[in-house]
Write an enzyme that holds these catalytic residues in place. Structure first.
Site, mmCIF file in Angstrom:
data_model
loop_
_atom_site.group_PDB
_atom_site.id
_atom_site.type_symbol
_atom_site.label_atom_id
_atom_site.label_comp_id
_atom_site.label_asym_id
_atom_site.label_seq_id
_atom_site.Cartn_x
_atom_site.Cartn_y
_atom_site.Cartn_z
ATOM 1 N N GLU A 170 -3.866 1.926 -7.220
ATOM 2 C CA GLU A 170 -4.336 3.081 -6.449
ATOM 3 C C GLU A 170 -3.401 4.260 -6.693
ATOM 4 O O GLU A 170 -2.334 4.356 -6.054
ATOM 5 C CB GLU A 170 -4.319 2.765 -4.947
ATOM 6 N N HIS A 225 0.850 -1.195 0.000
ATOM 7 C CA HIS A 225 0.000 0.000 0.000
ATOM 8 C C HIS A 225 0.887 1.247 0.000
ATOM 9 O O HIS A 225 1.922 1.288 0.671
ATOM 10 C CB HIS A 225 -0.923 -0.001 1.222
HETATM 11 P P1 13P Z 1 -9.700 6.475 -0.112
HETATM 12 O O1 13P Z 1 -10.850 5.677 -0.625
HETATM 13 O O2 13P Z 1 -9.951 7.110 1.224
HETATM 14 O O3 13P Z 1 -9.171 7.431 -1.131
HETATM 15 O O4 13P Z 1 -8.502 5.422 0.176
HETATM 16 C C1 13P Z 1 -8.148 4.509 -0.815
HETATM 17 C C2 13P Z 1 -7.168 3.560 -0.263
HETATM 18 O O5 13P Z 1 -6.025 3.895 -0.009
HETATM 19 C C3 13P Z 1 -7.634 2.195 0.021
HETATM 20 O O6 13P Z 1 -6.575 1.347 0.321
#
Ligand code: 13P
Length: 227
Positions: free
Chosen positions: A154, A85
């Site tokens: 992400e 992450h």
């Molecule tokens: P948000 O949905 O708060 O932008 O976070 C995404 C995330 O990092 C999930 O792992």
């Protein structure tokens, strides 16, 4: 669709228990994962929701102050982990080598791994080719043929900012990633009730990894119900 909720450093042991009980009653046929903080990990025996850990140290046990290992996860039959992450890469300084050895350890132990990748804004500003190159470098040392793998894209600039990537951006990046990634591919970064429909309708999106918008069980379920 896969719906994964990452609590990050939110919720307590008791509020997680209440959350899982509410969501368990609502969820019927979606594939749902919840990643509570490690202090709230538990068996949640009567639930179809998969509970995973946001992190763990690649060890069975030992002298690693502040960390948890296999022994602590085994107590609750936790067999799912988030690795890579961006908050662990950027805030907690995990480098690709650390991440790859963590991946290998949990792969060897049969865990289902949700492996996260994502580019910072500086890279995004250089265009899609630069983004893909950056993302591919985050696969260094990672076995993409592992059959118990889910990949989550992400973009860092979209996490917690309220600004999700555009549908075109997600489509473009997912399409390119699908050439190397055979496992399910999730999108994450400010996924909200108002954006879920468009995002889930993208062919190359197999699910979502949600942070802030998953924190309320009823609202997270509402998101799952939007088709
Ligand atoms: P948000 O949905 O708060 O932008 O976070 C995404 C995330 O990092 C999930 O792992």
């Amino acid at each position: 669709m896969i719906f994964a909720g990452n609590f990050k450093t939110n919720h307590t042991r008791s509020s997680t228990k209440e959350y899982i009980s509410i969501l368990t009653k609502l969820v019927t046929n979606e594939r749902v994962y919840i990643f509570p903080p490690s202090i709230a990990l538990d068996k949640f025996e009567d639930s179809s929701i998969k509970i995973g850990t946001q992190n763990a140290y690649p060890t069975k046990n030992g002298a690693f102050t502040g960390e948890i290992g296999l022994e602590q996860l085994d107590e609750f039959d936790i067999k799912t982990i988030l690795i890579g992450h961006s908050e662990r890469r950027e805030v907690l300084n995990e480098n690709q080598e650390d991440i790859a050895s963590k991946f290998k350890f949990f792969q060897d132990n049969g865990f289902e791994i949700i492996y996260c990748i994502g580019e910072p804004l500086e890279v995004r500003k250089n265009g899609e080719k630069a983004v893909i190159e950056y993302l591919l470098s985050q696969f260094n040392g990672i076995d993409l043929n592992y059959d118990n793998l889910i990949v989550a894209y992400e973009p860092i600039w979209a996490i917690g900012t309220g600004v999700s990537a555009s549908i075109e951006d997600i489509k473009g990046i997912h399409k390119a990633l699908k050439e190397v990634v055979k496992s399910p591919l999730l999108y994450g970064g400010s996924v909200k009730i108002d954006t879920i429909k468009d995002i889930s309708n993208i062919d190359e999106v197999d699910g979502v990894l949600v942070g802030s918008a998953c924190l309320d069980a009823n609202k997270f379920y509402e998101m799952m119900s939007i088709k």
